[in-house]
Write a protein that holds these residues in place. Structure first.
Motif, mmCIF file in Angstrom:
data_model
loop_
_atom_site.group_PDB
_atom_site.id
_atom_site.type_symbol
_atom_site.label_atom_id
_atom_site.label_comp_id
_atom_site.label_asym_id
_atom_site.label_seq_id
_atom_site.Cartn_x
_atom_site.Cartn_y
_atom_site.Cartn_z
ATOM 1 N N THR A 1 1.060 -1.490 -0.119
ATOM 2 C CA THR A 1 -0.016 0.093 0.098
ATOM 3 C C THR A 1 0.950 1.530 -0.473
ATOM 4 O O THR A 1 1.719 1.373 0.761
ATOM 5 N N ALA B 1 -5.715 2.501 -10.667
ATOM 6 C CA ALA B 1 -7.046 1.811 -10.517
ATOM 7 C C ALA B 1 -7.400 0.706 -12.041
ATOM 8 O O ALA B 1 -7.314 1.666 -12.798
ATOM 9 N N ARG C 1 -5.363 -4.256 -8.828
ATOM 10 C CA ARG C 1 -5.652 -2.737 -7.884
ATOM 11 C C ARG C 1 -6.420 -2.230 -8.829
ATOM 12 O O ARG C 1 -7.202 -1.219 -9.176
ATOM 13 N N SER C 2 -7.564 -2.673 -7.447
ATOM 14 C CA SER C 2 -8.951 -1.946 -6.898
ATOM 15 C C SER C 2 -8.675 -0.848 -6.650
ATOM 16 O O SER C 2 -9.631 0.328 -6.614
ATOM 17 N N THR C 3 -8.049 0.108 -6.133
ATOM 18 C CA THR C 3 -7.418 1.323 -4.957
ATOM 19 C C THR C 3 -6.513 1.688 -5.732
ATOM 20 O O THR C 3 -5.329 0.510 -6.112
ATOM 21 N N THR C 4 -6.257 2.955 -5.710
ATOM 22 C CA THR C 4 -4.737 3.719 -6.171
ATOM 23 C C THR C 4 -4.358 3.155 -4.877
ATOM 24 O O THR C 4 -2.700 3.058 -5.324
ATOM 25 N N GLU C 5 -4.272 2.488 -3.567
ATOM 26 C CA GLU C 5 -3.352 2.467 -2.849
ATOM 27 C C GLU C 5 -2.743 1.598 -2.469
ATOM 28 O O GLU C 5 -1.771 1.314 -2.643
#
Lengths: 115, 111
Positions: free
Chosen positions: A24, A52, A68-72
């Protein structure tokens, strides 16, 4: 300033087991990378993501999956672990556009042994 | 595929001597970055070169980017024990901005 955080730091797996390496970043970087580094060797790109929902293969993707479901977050999944996957795994992130790109920030690494 | 080659793989240097490590890409790069990895650590960014023919200095380290943006070099003068580690070049390719690392030059220093 957390930067890039990888977990776990160390792991021993038995052949055939599966696991997820977590990564992350809190810098709002669009690009994220997974590399593996074998003893005394360079960094080989496994998978990377430009944002994402978008992932692409690197040089050595076989035996791994990413999402990569989120940017983080950019987790790396090992299915059916094999001794050849014994390595140190590094996650990295950077901000890249056509006009600008920053340095890549690396996590501390995950040392994985498959026995 | 796109490759970044780096030589030499190992460099054993007497303290106080100079050395150079070289990096070559099979394709034209958007830019090139250099990293240093201490034993047991993770790669840490040193510098980025963007322009054709660019030269940058950081104290005893001099970085060059070739005119064709396909090669680069790192020259270290008066090597010190603190220079021990592995130096990687990493090329950012124009078409996909994927960061590809060379194999690295591992430097050991004899006091």
């Amino acid at each position: 300033n957390a930067g890039v955080t990888q977990t776990p730091k160390f792991r021993i797996l038995k052949i055939g087991q599966s696991m997820t390496l977590q990564c992350t970043q809190d810098m709002n970087h669009n690009y994220m990378y997974w590399y593996r580094q074998d003893p005394g060797m360079g960094l080989k790109l496994i998978y990377y993501s430009v944002g994402a929902g978008i992932t692409d293969k690197g040089e050595v993707p076989n035996g791994y999956n990413v999402s990569r479901s989120t940017t983080e977050d950019f987790p790396l999944r090992l299915e059916l672990a094999a001794p050849s996957q014994t390595s140190v795994y590094f996650c990295a992130s950077s901000y890249v556009t056509e006009a600008l790109n920053t340095e890549a920030f690396f996590g501390q690494g995950t040392r994985l042994t498959v026995v | 595929g796109q490759q970044v080659m780096q030589i030499p793989q190992y460099q054993h240097v007497q303290e106080g001597e100079d050395f150079t490590t070289y990096c070559n890409s099979s394709t034209t790069l958007s830019n090139i970055q250099w990293y240093k990895q201490r034993p047991g650590g993770h790669p840490v960014f040193l510098i980025q070169l963007v322009k054709s023919g660019e030269v940058k200095k950081q104290k005893r380290l001099t970085f060059q980017f070739g005119e064709a943006k396909k090669n680069s070099s790192l020259h270290i003068t008066a090597t010190q024990t603190t220079d021990v580690g592995t130096y990687f070049c990493a090329g950012l390719h124009r078409n996909d901005y994927k960061l590809s690392f060379g194999a690295g030059t591992t430097v050991t220093v004899r006091a």
